[in-house]
Design a protein around this motif. Sequence first.
Motif, PDB file in Angstrom:
ATOM      1  N   SER A 283     -18.262  10.621  -0.320  1.00  0.00           N
ATOM      2  CA  SER A 283     -17.233   9.551  -0.720  1.00  0.00           C
ATOM      3  C   SER A 283     -16.273  10.365  -1.885  1.00  0.00           C
ATOM      4  O   SER A 283     -16.928  11.232  -2.503  1.00  0.00           O
ATOM      5  N   ALA A 284     -15.188   9.604  -2.100  1.00  0.00           N
ATOM      6  CA  ALA A 284     -14.340  10.366  -3.095  1.00  0.00           C
ATOM      7  C   ALA A 284     -13.713   9.212  -3.875  1.00  0.00           C
ATOM      8  O   ALA A 284     -13.141   8.388  -3.557  1.00  0.00           O
ATOM      9  N   ARG A 285     -13.755   9.454  -5.128  1.00  0.00           N
ATOM     10  CA  ARG A 285     -13.193   8.522  -6.287  1.00  0.00           C
ATOM     11  C   ARG A 285     -11.559   8.449  -5.942  1.00  0.00           C
ATOM     12  O   ARG A 285     -10.871   9.563  -5.818  1.00  0.00           O
ATOM     13  N   ILE A 286     -10.934   7.517  -6.071  1.00  0.00           N
ATOM     14  CA  ILE A 286      -9.517   7.462  -6.236  1.00  0.00           C
ATOM     15  C   ILE A 286      -9.162   7.443  -7.566  1.00  0.00           C
ATOM     16  O   ILE A 286      -9.342   6.381  -8.164  1.00  0.00           O
ATOM     17  N   PRO A 287      -8.480   8.405  -8.225  1.00  0.00           N
ATOM     18  CA  PRO A 287      -8.298   8.798  -9.662  1.00  0.00           C
ATOM     19  C   PRO A 287      -7.508   7.341 -10.063  1.00  0.00           C
ATOM     20  O   PRO A 287      -6.817   6.955  -9.517  1.00  0.00           O
ATOM     21  N   GLY A 288      -7.821   6.996 -11.376  1.00  0.00           N
ATOM     22  CA  GLY A 288      -7.203   6.090 -11.938  1.00  0.00           C
ATOM     23  C   GLY A 288      -7.474   4.490 -11.675  1.00  0.00           C
ATOM     24  O   GLY A 288      -6.807   3.883 -11.991  1.00  0.00           O
ATOM     25  N   THR A 289      -8.264   4.410 -10.815  1.00  0.00           N
ATOM     26  CA  THR A 289      -8.674   2.897 -10.123  1.00  0.00           C
ATOM     27  C   THR A 289     -10.341   2.919 -10.407  1.00  0.00           C
ATOM     28  O   THR A 289     -11.103   3.874 -10.621  1.00  0.00           O
ATOM     29  N   GLU A 290     -10.873   1.662 -10.239  1.00  0.00           N
ATOM     30  CA  GLU A 290     -12.153   1.410  -9.874  1.00  0.00           C
ATOM     31  C   GLU A 290     -12.651   1.232  -8.332  1.00  0.00           C
ATOM     32  O   GLU A 290     -13.032   0.188  -7.938  1.00  0.00           O
ATOM     33  N   THR A 291     -12.053   2.333  -7.569  1.00  0.00           N
ATOM     34  CA  THR A 291     -12.296   2.268  -6.189  1.00  0.00           C
ATOM     35  C   THR A 291     -12.932   3.783  -5.693  1.00  0.00           C
ATOM     36  O   THR A 291     -12.207   4.681  -6.380  1.00  0.00           O
ATOM     37  N   PHE A 292     -13.333   3.900  -4.603  1.00  0.00           N
ATOM     38  CA  PHE A 292     -13.384   5.096  -3.830  1.00  0.00           C
ATOM     39  C   PHE A 292     -13.255   4.874  -2.370  1.00  0.00           C
ATOM     40  O   PHE A 292     -13.409   3.837  -1.755  1.00  0.00           O
ATOM     41  N   LEU A 293     -13.239   5.931  -1.731  1.00  0.00           N
ATOM     42  CA  LEU A 293     -13.189   6.225  -0.353  1.00  0.00           C
ATOM     43  C   LEU A 293     -14.406   6.509   0.193  1.00  0.00           C
ATOM     44  O   LEU A 293     -15.058   7.520  -0.396  1.00  0.00           O
TER      45      LEU A 293
ATOM     46  N   ALA B 123     -15.733  10.400  12.432  1.00  0.00           N
ATOM     47  CA  ALA B 123     -14.961   9.663  11.668  1.00  0.00           C
ATOM     48  C   ALA B 123     -13.340  10.185  11.617  1.00  0.00           C
ATOM     49  O   ALA B 123     -13.425  11.448  11.407  1.00  0.00           O
ATOM     50  N   GLY B 124     -12.210   9.566  11.633  1.00  0.00           N
ATOM     51  CA  GLY B 124     -11.061  10.159  11.396  1.00  0.00           C
ATOM     52  C   GLY B 124     -10.778   9.542  10.039  1.00  0.00           C
ATOM     53  O   GLY B 124     -11.216   8.504   9.726  1.00  0.00           O
ATOM     54  N   PRO B 125      -9.273   9.891   9.722  1.00  0.00           N
ATOM     55  CA  PRO B 125      -8.821   9.359   8.348  1.00  0.00           C
ATOM     56  C   PRO B 125      -8.596   7.985   8.628  1.00  0.00           C
ATOM     57  O   PRO B 125      -8.732   7.100   7.578  1.00  0.00           O
ATOM     58  N   LYS B 126      -8.194   7.227   9.718  1.00  0.00           N
ATOM     59  CA  LYS B 126      -7.843   6.165   9.601  1.00  0.00           C
ATOM     60  C   LYS B 126      -9.196   5.164   9.730  1.00  0.00           C
ATOM     61  O   LYS B 126      -9.043   3.950   9.366  1.00  0.00           O
ATOM     62  N   ASP B 127     -10.290   5.797   9.806  1.00  0.00           N
ATOM     63  CA  ASP B 127     -11.653   5.051   9.774  1.00  0.00           C
ATOM     64  C   ASP B 127     -12.331   4.904   8.305  1.00  0.00           C
ATOM     65  O   ASP B 127     -13.010   4.047   8.030  1.00  0.00           O
ATOM     66  N   ILE B 128     -11.763   5.720   7.370  1.00  0.00           N
ATOM     67  CA  ILE B 128     -12.405   5.768   6.086  1.00  0.00           C
ATOM     68  C   ILE B 128     -11.867   4.513   5.370  1.00  0.00           C
ATOM     69  O   ILE B 128     -10.858   3.865   5.471  1.00  0.00           O
ATOM     70  N   CYS B 129     -12.759   4.002   4.712  1.00  0.00           N
ATOM     71  CA  CYS B 129     -12.867   2.464   4.058  1.00  0.00           C
ATOM     72  C   CYS B 129     -12.760   2.777   2.436  1.00  0.00           C
ATOM     73  O   CYS B 129     -13.178   3.885   1.826  1.00  0.00           O
ATOM     74  N   THR B 130     -12.088   1.922   1.955  1.00  0.00           N
ATOM     75  CA  THR B 130     -11.934   1.733   0.401  1.00  0.00           C
ATOM     76  C   THR B 130     -12.727   0.559  -0.085  1.00  0.00           C
ATOM     77  O   THR B 130     -12.955  -0.412   0.336  1.00  0.00           O
ATOM     78  N   VAL B 131     -13.669   0.974  -1.305  1.00  0.00           N
ATOM     79  CA  VAL B 131     -14.540   0.129  -1.683  1.00  0.00           C
ATOM     80  C   VAL B 131     -14.605   0.349  -3.063  1.00  0.00           C
ATOM     81  O   VAL B 131     -14.390   1.123  -4.005  1.00  0.00           O
ATOM     82  N   ASN B 132     -14.675  -0.926  -3.696  1.00  0.00           N
ATOM     83  CA  ASN B 132     -14.438  -1.147  -5.198  1.00  0.00           C
ATOM     84  C   ASN B 132     -15.851  -0.864  -5.819  1.00  0.00           C
ATOM     85  O   ASN B 132     -17.054  -0.789  -5.230  1.00  0.00           O
ATOM     86  N   PHE B 133     -16.011  -0.695  -7.293  1.00  0.00           N
ATOM     87  CA  PHE B 133     -17.073  -0.475  -7.996  1.00  0.00           C
ATOM     88  C   PHE B 133     -18.441  -1.732  -7.913  1.00  0.00           C
ATOM     89  O   PHE B 133     -19.504  -1.319  -8.328  1.00  0.00           O
ATOM     90  N   ALA B 134     -17.812  -2.767  -7.168  1.00  0.00           N
ATOM     91  CA  ALA B 134     -18.898  -3.790  -7.124  1.00  0.00           C
ATOM     92  C   ALA B 134     -19.492  -3.733  -5.911  1.00  0.00           C
ATOM     93  O   ALA B 134     -20.094  -4.393  -5.451  1.00  0.00           O
ATOM     94  N   GLY B 135     -18.816  -2.612  -4.981  1.00  0.00           N
ATOM     95  CA  GLY B 135     -19.752  -2.432  -3.649  1.00  0.00           C
ATOM     96  C   GLY B 135     -18.831  -3.282  -2.667  1.00  0.00           C
ATOM     97  O   GLY B 135     -19.512  -3.322  -1.419  1.00  0.00           O
ATOM     98  N   LYS B 136     -17.851  -3.549  -2.751  1.00  0.00           N
ATOM     99  CA  LYS B 136     -16.975  -4.638  -1.777  1.00  0.00           C
ATOM    100  C   LYS B 136     -16.048  -3.711  -1.056  1.00  0.00           C
ATOM    101  O   LYS B 136     -14.973  -3.150  -1.658  1.00  0.00           O
ATOM    102  N   ARG B 137     -15.706  -3.830   0.166  1.00  0.00           N
ATOM    103  CA  ARG B 137     -15.122  -3.167   1.072  1.00  0.00           C
ATOM    104  C   ARG B 137     -13.478  -3.845   0.733  1.00  0.00           C
ATOM    105  O   ARG B 137     -13.564  -5.216   1.167  1.00  0.00           O
ATOM    106  N   ILE B 138     -12.692  -3.343   0.509  1.00  0.00           N
ATOM    107  CA  ILE B 138     -11.342  -4.048   0.286  1.00  0.00           C
ATOM    108  C   ILE B 138     -10.352  -3.232   1.090  1.00  0.00           C
ATOM    109  O   ILE B 138      -9.016  -3.881   1.190  1.00  0.00           O
ATOM    110  N   ALA B 139     -10.697  -2.375   1.906  1.00  0.00           N
ATOM    111  CA  ALA B 139      -9.682  -1.727   3.110  1.00  0.00           C
ATOM    112  C   ALA B 139     -10.626  -0.912   3.898  1.00  0.00           C
ATOM    113  O   ALA B 139     -11.709  -0.387   3.737  1.00  0.00           O
TER     114      ALA B 139
END
Length: 248
Positions: free
Chosen positions: A37-47, A57-73
Amino acid sequence: MIIQNSKPKIENLKRRLVEGIQVITGEGVLSGSGHLSARIPGTETFLINPRFAGVLAGPKDICTVNFAGKRIAGKGPIPSESPIHAAVYKARPDVGGVIHCHARYSILVGLLETGLVPFNREARIFADGVPIFHESRGINDFALAERMVENLGSHFATFLRGHGVVVAGPGIEGACISAIQLERACQDQLLMMSITTVKPMTASGRGRNNARLENPYRAWPFLLYKHKVKSKAQIRAGIRTLKEGEHY
């Protein structure tokens, strides 16, 4: 650093994440299971890569998750142990990349009472220690993930006894290099233990050099080339070398 969440910057992070997965898979650190995973700087989300073999996996498969562990993208599903990553990022603002994997030699050394002995160059970046977390079951809830993070403390890796490892770094590339060096160090330690007693290097207290991991201008280009992730021309175009005479 605050990132303006422009699409090009997020896409660049996704691309680098996929490249990292290709490298650590090629190095035998990541298998069909495990996640980077990678932190998205300046946010409370990670990839993070979704819940199938990361190497697919390719770039289009990567998910965005918040610090509550919820998938948001992203389509998902996300790994069941995503709380590991969320808990590390919440507790450690210095961390920009996290790996959970089941690397063979790291698991074996994590079963030893001595743990990792920083006796060679590969292990020296972990001279401050790699604590052992004795809960070996999957870390798929925040209560257990937070206990794991307490065990991790200010260190950059922890053994999950009989299960795997969690490795953190200043970014994607630094986390990958750390996980690779940890696995090599564990393999070397087991080999040496078969013939002699392993003792720490006298200079092992020098410890980790984050600057070297923030810009791994030699190690990372080599790995990208070794595993044919990019062409030689693409790799050379992205190298940020130090000035002549400059050292970390």
